[in-house]
Design a protein around this motif. Sequence first.
Motif: not given
Length: 369
Positions: A50-51, A97-99, A357-360, A364-365
Amino acid sequence: MLDGRRKSIQPMAERLPDGNMQALQQFVNQSPWEWSPVRRRIAERLCKVIAPDVWVVDDVSFPKCGTASVGVARQYCGALGKRANCQVAVSVHAATDTASCPLEWELFLPEEWAGDQLRRRRAGVPEEVEHASKTRLALGVLDRLAGQGLVVPVIVADAGYGRSVSFRLALEERGWSYVMAVDPKGIARPATAEPSQPAYGGLGPPTLSRYREPARPLPNLINACTRFEEVTWRQGSKGAMTSRFAMLKVRPSGKEATRTAQEQAGGRSRWDGVLPLRTLLVEQPEDASEPTGYWMSNLPAGTSIADLVRWAKMRWRIEHDYRELKHGLGLDHFEGRTWRGWHHHVTLVTAAQAFLTLRRLDPKAQTPA
């Protein structure tokens, strides 16, 4: 993460083709596995991906019936908006702002539990766990996260934490930056205020420096000369999030601020009477007759108002966390009563939310452990 209204142990086991309720009950409530290493791995993984721009400090409540569930008491319940029978937990979230995702939790143990050995023993509360304020719990959580080697970004919290001068000062002592919502009843002096040295009367020790004018409530520091400017901090679902803000230099005052300034100076007799400068961020929308929000910050003087606003407003992200944690993953569906079971439960829910969260962020990872 499967569909289903309730996420307590029995309905979850029933939804699985090979579900074993007894085994799942044992795993969550009695199994001796340690939750701290699991949360540490989640925090390391999520902070790397996320940083985060901020860490958000907050607390969440869980309405409960009865008196046996660990930490339950009649206290303010945010979920119901009134005093009620509930548990309360302090949390720290990594956010941009995004995660966002919770990193660590601590269960608040009300004072009535501190000396009740029978309740503690039945709920499995460790002997070393004592009653502590939510601000102390939050500091402990932040210290643990920092002790893992994680970089501490700007710390954000609502007025429940920001109004505590001692909490803000503890963050400063650790060298951490913050943007905290504060209560308008808080008091401060303008940046131009200077203490004066009263004339020595000739008897006893010299009189200490003092401010001639009393400190004022925060709204009284705003006048016709205060310059508000329009700031957009993010794009919302209905368009740009925009409002008017002003940035003022103030000297937070009061007994706690004075006592700490004296301690930092090496004692009351060595203090020059000058209270430190801090930045006060004030929001007043165009259609409002008075300010609607106040935040205090110790960030450097050159910090832009756009950055201050963005960080202050980033607390909204944890509402997404709580919505998903509660309604999607069953954070408040736990029916166990023990200290161990509660910590196991919130750890598993946090792991599920971290996975989502990681999937969002990258559908594809692969998501390694």
